[in-house]
Motif scaffolding. Structure first.
Motif, PDB file in Angstrom:
ATOM      1  N   HIS A 190      -1.162  -1.230   4.385  1.00 46.90           N
ATOM      2  CA  HIS A 190      -0.634  -0.065   3.692  1.00 46.90           C
ATOM      3  C   HIS A 190       0.867   0.021   3.943  1.00 46.90           C
ATOM      4  O   HIS A 190       1.351  -0.318   5.025  1.00 46.90           O
ATOM      5  N   THR A 191       1.598   0.479   2.936  1.00 48.45           N
ATOM      6  CA  THR A 191       3.061   0.531   3.052  1.00 48.45           C
ATOM      7  C   THR A 191       3.528   1.414   4.209  1.00 48.45           C
ATOM      8  O   THR A 191       4.637   1.249   4.708  1.00 48.45           O
ATOM      9  N   ALA A 192       2.681   2.345   4.640  1.00 47.19           N
ATOM     10  CA  ALA A 192       3.066   3.234   5.741  1.00 47.19           C
ATOM     11  C   ALA A 192       3.050   2.525   7.091  1.00 47.19           C
ATOM     12  O   ALA A 192       3.591   3.028   8.066  1.00 47.19           O
ATOM     13  N   VAL A 193       2.418   1.350   7.131  1.00 46.58           N
ATOM     14  CA  VAL A 193       2.312   0.603   8.390  1.00 46.58           C
ATOM     15  C   VAL A 193       2.865  -0.810   8.170  1.00 46.58           C
ATOM     16  O   VAL A 193       2.194  -1.656   7.596  1.00 46.58           O
ATOM     17  N   LYS A 195      -5.952   2.848   3.851  1.00 47.59           N
ATOM     18  CA  LYS A 195      -6.583   4.156   3.723  1.00 47.59           C
ATOM     19  C   LYS A 195      -7.907   3.975   2.984  1.00 47.59           C
ATOM     20  O   LYS A 195      -8.055   3.049   2.195  1.00 47.59           O
ATOM     21  N   ASP A 212      -1.500   0.808  -1.353  1.00 44.21           N
ATOM     22  CA  ASP A 212      -0.265   1.374  -1.880  1.00 44.21           C
ATOM     23  C   ASP A 212       0.879   0.378  -1.724  1.00 44.21           C
ATOM     24  O   ASP A 212       2.003   0.745  -1.395  1.00 44.21           O
ATOM     25  N   ASN A 213       0.539  -0.881  -1.923  1.00 48.26           N
ATOM     26  CA  ASN A 213       1.487  -1.962  -1.653  1.00 48.26           C
ATOM     27  C   ASN A 213       1.538  -2.887  -2.870  1.00 48.26           C
ATOM     28  O   ASN A 213       0.496  -3.397  -3.305  1.00 48.26           O
TER      29      ASN A 213
END
Length: 205
Positions: free
Chosen positions: A116-119, A154, A167-168
């Protein structure tokens, strides 16, 4: 496939487990377990559980399945070589080096796959392996059973579908139809290598 079935039987016997015990632990009928050791081709979700029961890595069982398969010898050799290569790369954390924080029972691993883009890639993540409930908006850690690498995503769950959200732009989301209720959901998540909910992530320079 008979050679692979014999291999499964030998793993069970090495652990001094009878057919009934293994069948009960995995959740299949005794007759089904007997067939998997005889002539029937076992599905992946069964092999994931079987590996856990007999204490052998899922990757090792996959290698044997490829080795004994009817696939083109070159293709099987290439696939086995790929598994060996991935397991020996620096971005893979071996089972022996996994760290548990006894105070909080968190599993600490390093991401080796696009997530995920957040990680970000190469982040160190801390996973609560006891928390595997699908919570909206929560991030989860996974161990890819095919590559031996860790990734984060997620989870979105509806009545009929499970979705891994990255989300990538470089990694597509994955969708799975869930028609068998919570039991099927359990097997899908296990096959995907769900470890648990991510509590925190950090990128160490």
């Amino acid at each position: 496939m008979a050679a692979f079935n014999d291999y499964l039987k030998s793993l069970r016997e090495q652990k001094a487990l009878d057919i009934g015990t293994v069948a009960k632990r995995i959740g299949v009928h005794r007759h089904t377990q007997s067939n998997y050791e005889g002539h029937r081709d076992p599905p992946i979700d069964y092999l994931v559980d079987f590996a856990e029961v007999v204490g052998v890595s899922f990757a090792e069982i996959l290698k044997k399945r490829l080795d004994y398969s009817k696939a083109n010898k070159e293709a099987a050799k290439k696939a086995i070589s790929s598994l060996n290569t991935v397991n020996s790369t620096d971005n893979t954390v071996s089972d022996n080096s996994l760290k548990y924080k006894t105070s909080s029972e968190l599993l600490q691993v390093k991401l080796g796959e696009l997530s995920h883009t957040a990680v970000p890639m190469d982040s160190t993540i801390y996973i609560d392996t006891c928390n595997k409930n699908v919570t909206p908006g929560a991030m989860y850690g996974f161990l890819n059973p095919m590559t031996g690498c860790y990734f984060a995503a997620k989870l979105v769950l509806t009545d009929a579908q499970l979705k891994l959200v990255f989300d990538n732009a470089k990694r597509k989301d994955a969708e799975f139809n869930i028609e068998g209720g919570s039991n099927e959901l359990h097997y899908v998540l296990k096959t995907l290598g769900l470890l648990g909910r991510i509590i925190k992530a950090e990128l160490i320079f």
